[in-house]
Design a protein around this motif. Structure first.
Motif, short mmCIF file in Angstrom:
data_model
loop_
_atom_site.label_atom_id
_atom_site.label_comp_id
_atom_site.label_asym_id
_atom_site.label_seq_id
_atom_site.Cartn_x
_atom_site.Cartn_y
_atom_site.Cartn_z
N PRO A 173 88.83 -55.40 71.50
CA PRO A 173 87.43 -55.64 71.85
C PRO A 173 87.00 -57.01 71.33
O PRO A 173 87.24 -57.32 70.16
CB PRO A 173 86.67 -54.52 71.14
N LEU B 275 92.08 -49.98 72.24
CA LEU B 275 91.96 -49.64 73.65
C LEU B 275 93.33 -49.86 74.30
O LEU B 275 93.85 -50.97 74.28
CB LEU B 275 90.92 -50.55 74.34
N ASN C 81 92.59 -61.13 75.51
CA ASN C 81 93.05 -60.06 76.40
C ASN C 81 93.44 -60.69 77.74
O ASN C 81 92.57 -60.96 78.56
CB ASN C 81 91.94 -59.02 76.60
N TRP D 58 84.77 -52.29 78.87
CA TRP D 58 85.42 -51.00 78.80
C TRP D 58 84.40 -49.88 78.99
O TRP D 58 83.41 -49.82 78.25
CB TRP D 58 86.11 -50.86 77.43
N TRP E 115 97.98 -58.03 84.19
CA TRP E 115 98.27 -58.48 82.83
C TRP E 115 99.14 -59.72 82.87
O TRP E 115 100.22 -59.69 83.49
CB TRP E 115 98.99 -57.35 82.10
N ARG F 170 98.02 -65.06 73.44
CA ARG F 170 96.81 -64.30 73.12
C ARG F 170 96.07 -64.86 71.91
O ARG F 170 95.00 -64.37 71.57
CB ARG F 170 97.15 -62.83 72.85
N TYR G 63 82.37 -52.00 74.96
CA TYR G 63 83.18 -53.09 74.44
C TYR G 63 83.43 -54.12 75.54
O TYR G 63 83.81 -53.76 76.66
CB TYR G 63 84.53 -52.58 73.96
N ILE G 64 83.26 -55.39 75.19
CA ILE G 64 83.62 -56.48 76.09
C ILE G 64 85.11 -56.78 75.90
O ILE G 64 85.58 -56.88 74.77
CB ILE G 64 82.80 -57.75 75.77
N VAL G 65 85.85 -56.89 77.01
CA VAL G 65 87.26 -57.22 76.86
C VAL G 65 87.59 -58.64 77.34
O VAL G 65 88.56 -59.24 76.89
CB VAL G 65 88.21 -56.18 77.52
N LEU H 37 94.39 -53.71 74.15
CA LEU H 37 93.24 -54.60 74.28
C LEU H 37 92.51 -54.69 72.95
O LEU H 37 92.36 -53.69 72.25
CB LEU H 37 92.25 -54.05 75.31
N LEU I 59 95.91 -49.79 77.52
CA LEU I 59 96.01 -49.84 78.98
C LEU I 59 97.32 -49.23 79.42
O LEU I 59 98.36 -49.42 78.79
CB LEU I 59 96.00 -51.30 79.46
N LYS J 238 90.27 -52.50 92.68
CA LYS J 238 88.95 -52.05 93.15
C LYS J 238 88.69 -52.68 94.51
O LYS J 238 89.16 -53.79 94.77
CB LYS J 238 87.84 -52.56 92.21
N LEU K 265 84.30 -58.47 81.97
CA LEU K 265 85.15 -57.28 82.02
C LEU K 265 84.84 -56.46 80.78
O LEU K 265 84.89 -56.98 79.66
CB LEU K 265 86.64 -57.67 82.03
N ILE L 54 88.21 -50.31 83.20
CA ILE L 54 87.67 -51.65 82.99
C ILE L 54 86.68 -51.94 84.11
O ILE L 54 87.05 -51.94 85.28
CB ILE L 54 88.78 -52.72 82.99
N ALA L 55 85.43 -52.17 83.75
CA ALA L 55 84.42 -52.51 84.75
C ALA L 55 84.39 -54.01 84.94
O ALA L 55 84.63 -54.78 84.00
CB ALA L 55 83.06 -52.00 84.31
N PHE L 56 84.08 -54.41 86.16
CA PHE L 56 83.95 -55.81 86.54
C PHE L 56 82.52 -56.04 87.00
O PHE L 56 82.03 -55.31 87.86
CB PHE L 56 84.93 -56.11 87.68
N VAL M 45 96.78 -53.55 86.25
CA VAL M 45 96.00 -52.64 85.41
C VAL M 45 94.87 -51.96 86.18
O VAL M 45 94.43 -50.87 85.81
CB VAL M 45 95.50 -53.29 84.10
N ASP M 46 94.39 -52.58 87.25
CA ASP M 46 93.35 -51.92 88.05
C ASP M 46 93.25 -52.57 89.41
O ASP M 46 93.59 -53.76 89.57
CB ASP M 46 91.98 -51.95 87.34
N ASN N 144 92.56 -47.04 83.95
CA ASN N 144 92.15 -48.07 82.98
C ASN N 144 90.69 -48.40 83.27
O ASN N 144 90.40 -49.20 84.18
CB ASN N 144 93.03 -49.31 83.12
#
Lengths: 144, 144
Positions: free
Chosen positions: A5, B1, B89, A57, B57, B63, A118-120, A3, B3, B123, A55, A91-93, B120-121, A89
């Motif tokens: 940033p 970063l 990303n 980090w 992904w 990208r 960091y914004i992804v 990733l 993953l 939730k 999204l 990664i917050a949403f 990758v995640d 991983n």
């Protein structure tokens, strides 16, 4: 999978203890998303969105945990079954309200991010495809 | 970063041309999320969720693009202002209906992922914190 940033979040929350459990509980707080100059062209027309998916980090999260006990629960749950930042991983949403844009800066409400995260990725939130009503898990405690 | 792929998506869609534009348009199709054995402990209690957030992904995405023209629009937009898989990303976000779990496999509906996409995640989706009504952008065309 690597990733890059794309920017950084400026937040009043400096550590886990400062932050609310969910962005919905920070509705009075304004955050700044500072997008790196080389990615700023990707923001074209974003001001047409009322809400955005952010999204980011969780740089302080434990990536080795697969079980966590959510706030308000006494039962350990799998990290994929709860919203703990701890996960392989991290990664917050968050769905954030977009207040305004100034060049490569977005001013938003509704995050729970720590300062310096960091914004992804950023995407427009579109209720028709992203909103589901009455979904949840019984043990999730909504209080901050 | 960096993953770590936590699993793989089994999908009937083998290429971009097969897939609908959004997961909401694939409601009759069942997808399998195969979680790698070393991460399967993280699924504990996930069957209590009716819907899950799946971050995966887009391995075929470009990208290097910052501008894309969304379907149904004639105007180029910033990639952060649209839902194109092309973005720095290429992490896709989908809300999927969880049909059932069999060990480390989840059967879901509502994705738009290509076969072989890395997960990758995952939730749990919780309407109280994740759902916003009547949000969108005027040029977004909802038709499949």
């Amino acid at each position: 999978l690597e990733l890059y940033p794309i920017g950084i979040i400026r937040s009043p929350y400096k550590c886990r203890e400062d932050a609310p459990r969910q962005g919905r509980h920070s509705s009075d707080v304004t955050f700044t998303l500072e997008i790196n100059p080389e990615y700023a062209a990707g923001l074209k027309d974003i001001e047409m969105a009322s809400h955005i998916i952010v999204l980011y980090w969780c740089h302080k999260a434990d990536r080795n945990r697969l079980i966590a006990t959510p706030p308000g629960s006494t039962e350990p749950r799998g990290v994929f079954a709860c919203r703990s930042p701890a996960r392989p991983n991290p990664i917050a949403f968050c769905v954030a309200e977009l207040i305004r844009r100034e060049g490569s800066r977005l001013y938003v409400k509704g995050l729970d991010a720590l300062d310096g995260s960091y914004i992804v990725d950023i995407k427009p939130y579109i209720s028709n495809i992203d909103s589901v009503e009455n979904a949840g898990v019984s043990w999730f405690e909504e209080k901050a």
